[in-house]
Design a protein around this motif. Structure first.
Motif, PDB file in Angstrom:
ATOM      1  N   ASN A 263       0.805  -1.220   0.000  1.00 49.76           N
ATOM      2  CA  ASN A 263       0.000   0.000   0.000  1.00 49.76           C
ATOM      3  C   ASN A 263       0.839   1.273   0.000  1.00 49.76           C
ATOM      4  N   VAL A 264       2.151   1.119  -0.234  1.00 41.72           N
ATOM      5  CA  VAL A 264       3.026   2.291  -0.326  1.00 41.72           C
ATOM      6  C   VAL A 264       2.802   2.956  -1.688  1.00 41.72           C
ATOM      7  N   PRO A 265       2.604   4.270  -1.721  1.00 41.37           N
ATOM      8  CA  PRO A 265       2.375   4.954  -3.007  1.00 41.37           C
ATOM      9  C   PRO A 265       3.583   4.832  -3.933  1.00 41.37           C
ATOM     10  N   LEU A 266       3.320   4.808  -5.232  1.00 43.12           N
ATOM     11  CA  LEU A 266       4.378   4.807  -6.235  1.00 43.12           C
ATOM     12  C   LEU A 266       4.831   6.238  -6.526  1.00 43.12           C
ATOM     13  N   PRO A 267       6.096   6.417  -6.950  1.00 41.60           N
ATOM     14  CA  PRO A 267       7.158   5.401  -7.008  1.00 41.60           C
ATOM     15  C   PRO A 267       7.624   5.036  -5.604  1.00 41.60           C
ATOM     16  N   CYS A 268       8.312   3.916  -5.497  1.00 43.13           N
ATOM     17  CA  CYS A 268       8.837   3.518  -4.193  1.00 43.13           C
ATOM     18  C   CYS A 268      10.253   2.969  -4.354  1.00 43.13           C
ATOM     19  N   ILE A 269      10.967   2.945  -3.243  1.00 44.56           N
ATOM     20  CA  ILE A 269      12.348   2.465  -3.243  1.00 44.56           C
ATOM     21  C   ILE A 269      12.473   1.347  -2.219  1.00 44.56           C
ATOM     22  N   VAL A 270      13.206   0.312  -2.566  1.00 47.09           N
ATOM     23  CA  VAL A 270      13.385  -0.851  -1.697  1.00 47.09           C
ATOM     24  C   VAL A 270      14.810  -0.844  -1.146  1.00 47.09           C
TER      25      VAL A 270
END
Length: 337
Positions: free
Chosen positions: A141-148
Motif C-alpha cells: 500500500n506504499v504509493p508509487l514510485p517507491c524504493i526498496v
C-alpha cells in the motif's frame, strides 16, 4: 587527557567498511594537534575473532589496561554487520567510561528503520510512508514510485537504480529476489523524487547542538529516466558515472534553512542524539520536507559530508573532534556521587 580511539577492523575489499581507517586517521591527527595522549584499539578480525563476545571481552581488557579518560568511538559494525554497532557503547556504559557520540539506545533505534520511522510518525516528524517485507506475500500500500532498501544496512549498501520501482507488478515480482540476495528484511518506502539535503549537527562548547550549513546533493548531467538517488556507486565507486556526477553544494538558493534547522533539532531531541549527527532530508511537492534517515555518529573522514559542513561553518576538523570529545563529559551516562 588520555583518549582510546576504538574502531572496528574493516572488511578487506569492502570500500564502505575500509572507510573507517580514514576516520581514524583524521581523529588521530586531530588528537595529536590538540596535544592529547592516545592509543588506537582496533576490534574484531585478528584481535576479536568472529564472535561478538570475543571483541567485547578483548576491548574490555584493553580499556582496563589503558584506563582512558575518554573513548573516541568509531565502531560502525562488526564482521560487516552494522546491527552489532550498539553493543559497544552498551559495554562502555557498563564499564563506566566516557565516550563520544550517541548512546546505545539512540544507535539501536536509528539503525532500526521500522522503529525509527514509527517514532518519527508519533513525533510529527514527516517521513515517507513505508512497509516491511519479510519474504512473505504482502499487500503493498506504499504509493508509487517507491524504493526498496535492505533493512539493516548503512552507507547505501544494496541500493542502486533497480531499487526504485514505478509499478506494482514489477515490484511484486522482484521483491523475493531482492530479499534472497540481501538475506534480510526489506523496507519498501515511498520515493520522494525531489531535492536531497544533508543536515549535520555538532554539539559545541555552548552545550547544545549547532546545526551546520545545509548541503544539497546535486545530480549533474543526470539522464531523465535515471532515478536521483545516492546509491552505493555514488558514494564508493570512484570510476562510476554516479560518483563523478553527484556533487555537494552549500548555500543553495531558496533553501529552507530555518525549516531544516527546526526539523534537525527536533530529531536530535526526539532520538536523544549526542556529540554529532547527520539528518538526511528530501524536499517534495509543496516544499514538504521529509526525513529519510537519521545518522548517529556519521562518517568523519576528511572527504565526508560532515567534515565539509564543519569547514563551511568556519571550524577546523580538529575543532570538531575537540567538541565531540568535550561533549562526552557532559553526556556521561553515570550517576555522579
Amino acid at each position: 587527557m588520555k583518549i582510546a580511539v576504538v574502531y572496528n577492523n574493516p572488511v578487506k575489499g569492502k570500500l564502505d567498511s575500509e572507510d573507517v581507517l580514514d576516520e581514524v586517521k583524521l581523529v588521530v591527527n586531530s588528537i595529536k594537534s590538540l596535544g592529547y595522549k592516545f592509543k588506537k584499539i582496533p576490534v574484531g578480525g585478528k584481535n576479536g575473532g568472529d564472535s561478538i563476545d570475543k571483541p567485547l571481552s578483548f576491548l574490555s581488557s584493553e580499556l582496563k589496561k589503558y584506563s582512558p579518560d575518554v573513548i573516541f568511538n568509531l565502531i560502525e559494525e562488526f564482521a560487516g554487520k552494522p546491527s552489532f554497532q550498539y553493543h559497544f557503547p552498551l559495554l562502555f556504559d557498563s564499564l563506566n567510561y566516557r565516550y563520544t557520540g550517541s548512546g546505545h539506545e539512540a544507535i539501536r533505534i536509528t539503525d532500526d528503520k521500522w522503529l525509527s520511522k514509527k517514532i518519527m510518525n508519533g513525533s510529527n516528524i514527516l517521513t515517507p510512508s513505508f512497509q516491511i517485507y519479510k519474504g512473505k506475500k504482502i499487500k503493498i500500500n506504499v504509493p508509487l514510485p517507491c524504493i526498496v532498501k535492505p533493512f539493516a544496512e548503512h552507507a547505501s549498501v544494496g541500493i542502486n537504480d533497480s531499487s526504485v520501482f514505478y509499478d506494482y507488478k514489477t515490484l511484486k515480482k522482484k521483491l523475493p529476489k531482492i530479499y534472497q540476495k540481501n538475506r534480510q528484511s526489506l523496507i519498501i518506502e515511498h520515493f520522494i523524487d525531489g531535492r536531497e539535503f544533508n543536515i549535520s549537527l555538532l554539539e559545541t562548547s555552548h552545550g547544545h547542538a549547532e546545526v551546520l550549513p545545509p548541503a544539497e546533493m546535486l545530480f549533474k548531467k543526470w539522464p531523465k529516466d535515471k532515478p536521483k538517488i545516492l546509491g552505493y556507486k555514488s558514494k564508493w565507486n570512484e570510476n562510476s558515472f554516479e560518483y563523478n556526477n553527484t556533487k555537494r553544494r552549500f548555500n543553495s538558493r531558496d533553501v529552507l534553512s530555518h525549516k531544516f534547522k527546526k526539523i534537525a533539532l527536533k530529531c536530535w531531541d526526539t532520538f536523544k542524539l549526542k556529540g554529532y549527527a547527520r539528518v538526511d532530508m528530501r524536499v517534495g511537492l509543496n516544499s514538504e520536507i521529509f526525513v529519510i534517515e537519521i545518522n548517529t555518529n556519521p562518517c568523519i573522514s576528511s572527504d565526508s559530508g560532515f567534515i565539509s559542513a564543519v569547514k563551511k561553518a568556519g571550524y577546523k576538523p580538529k575543532d570538531a573532534v575537540n567538541f565531540i570529545i568535550k561533549s562526552s563529559y557532559k553526556n556521561k551516562n553515570k550517576k555522579e556521587k
